[in-house]
Design a protein around this motif. Structure first.
Motif, short mmCIF file in Angstrom:
data_model
loop_
_atom_site.label_atom_id
_atom_site.label_comp_id
_atom_site.label_asym_id
_atom_site.label_seq_id
_atom_site.Cartn_x
_atom_site.Cartn_y
_atom_site.Cartn_z
N LYS A 193 0.76 -1.24 0.08
CA LYS A 193 0.04 -0.04 0.11
C LYS A 193 0.69 1.21 -0.05
O LYS A 193 0.61 2.28 -0.78
CB LYS A 193 -0.90 0.04 1.22
CG LYS A 193 -1.99 -0.86 1.00
CD LYS A 193 -3.05 -0.86 2.17
CE LYS A 193 -4.04 -2.05 2.02
NZ LYS A 193 -4.99 -2.10 0.73
N GLY A 249 2.52 1.60 -3.39
CA GLY A 249 1.29 2.03 -4.28
C GLY A 249 0.97 3.54 -4.41
O GLY A 249 1.12 4.31 -5.36
N LEU A 250 1.01 3.98 -3.17
CA LEU A 250 0.67 5.58 -2.83
C LEU A 250 2.04 6.15 -3.33
O LEU A 250 1.77 7.22 -3.81
CB LEU A 250 0.40 5.70 -1.36
CG LEU A 250 -0.93 5.19 -0.85
CD1 LEU A 250 -1.04 5.45 0.75
CD2 LEU A 250 -1.97 6.06 -1.60
N ILE A 272 1.55 6.59 -7.02
CA ILE A 272 0.44 7.53 -7.63
C ILE A 272 0.85 8.92 -7.13
O ILE A 272 0.77 9.88 -7.93
CB ILE A 272 -0.87 7.34 -6.83
CG1 ILE A 272 -1.31 5.79 -7.27
CG2 ILE A 272 -1.81 8.33 -6.70
CD1 ILE A 272 -2.28 5.21 -6.54
N PRO A 293 -5.47 3.00 -7.09
CA PRO A 293 -4.75 2.26 -6.07
C PRO A 293 -4.57 0.96 -6.48
O PRO A 293 -3.47 0.42 -5.98
CB PRO A 293 -5.52 2.51 -4.82
CG PRO A 293 -6.45 4.07 -5.20
CD PRO A 293 -6.67 3.68 -6.67
N GLU A 328 -0.86 -0.96 -6.80
CA GLU A 328 -0.41 -2.15 -5.94
C GLU A 328 -0.30 -3.31 -6.69
O GLU A 328 0.75 -3.94 -6.33
CB GLU A 328 -1.58 -2.12 -5.04
CG GLU A 328 -1.66 -1.20 -3.91
CD GLU A 328 -2.90 -1.27 -2.89
OE1 GLU A 328 -3.45 -2.38 -2.74
OE2 GLU A 328 -3.25 -0.20 -2.31
#
Length: 136
Positions: free
Chosen positions: A95, A98-99, A102, A122, A126
């Motif tokens: 997570k 993944g953030l 982004i 998201p 991920e």
């Protein structure tokens, strides 16, 4: 007076040479400190299903990731295998990374800056991270 100028000039010249030699000798004696590029984070890792990793690989192939990353060699950004070596495979790190994909980020891998990818969902980010972390 001309003798004083030439003696003074000679003294300044010798002082400069002495300082230059001392600086060069001191620079040679300093050991080069190697900085750990990966800084591995210890912890248990979960497994990543093959189909999820394959989907992540496809998503990366259709993205701009390879403009700054390669699979095994550091370029503008870290190599995917180096990222996999650093992070354990856990939901928390998936997570977090993944953030980071982004929102973009910097500082984790030196002076490299990763641009944000706000159009990625998201879930897709991920999945891409899961592929990267599967390269252990």
């Amino acid at each position: 007076m001309p003798e004083k100028i030439s003696i003074l000039t000679l003294f300044v010249f010798l002082a400069r040479i002495t300082l230059l030699a001392a600086c060069q000798q001191e620079a040679k004696e300093l050991p080069h400190k190697k900085v750990d590029y990966i800084r591995k984070i210890e912890g248990p890792s979960d497994s990543i299903p093959v189909l999820v990793a394959q989907r992540g690989e496809v998503l990366i192939a259709y993205s701009d990731c390879y403009e700054c990353h390669t699979r095994e060699v550091r370029s503008k950004g870290p190599a995917f295998t180096d990222i996999a070596k650093r992070y354990p495979v856990t939901n928390g790190y998936i997570k977090l990374l993944g953030l980071r994909v982004i929102n973009g980020g910097s500082g984790s891998w030196g002076k490299s800056v990763m641009l944000p990818h706000p159009k990625l969902s998201p879930e897709d980010a991920e999945t891409m991270v899961k592929y990267i972390l599967s390269l252990k």
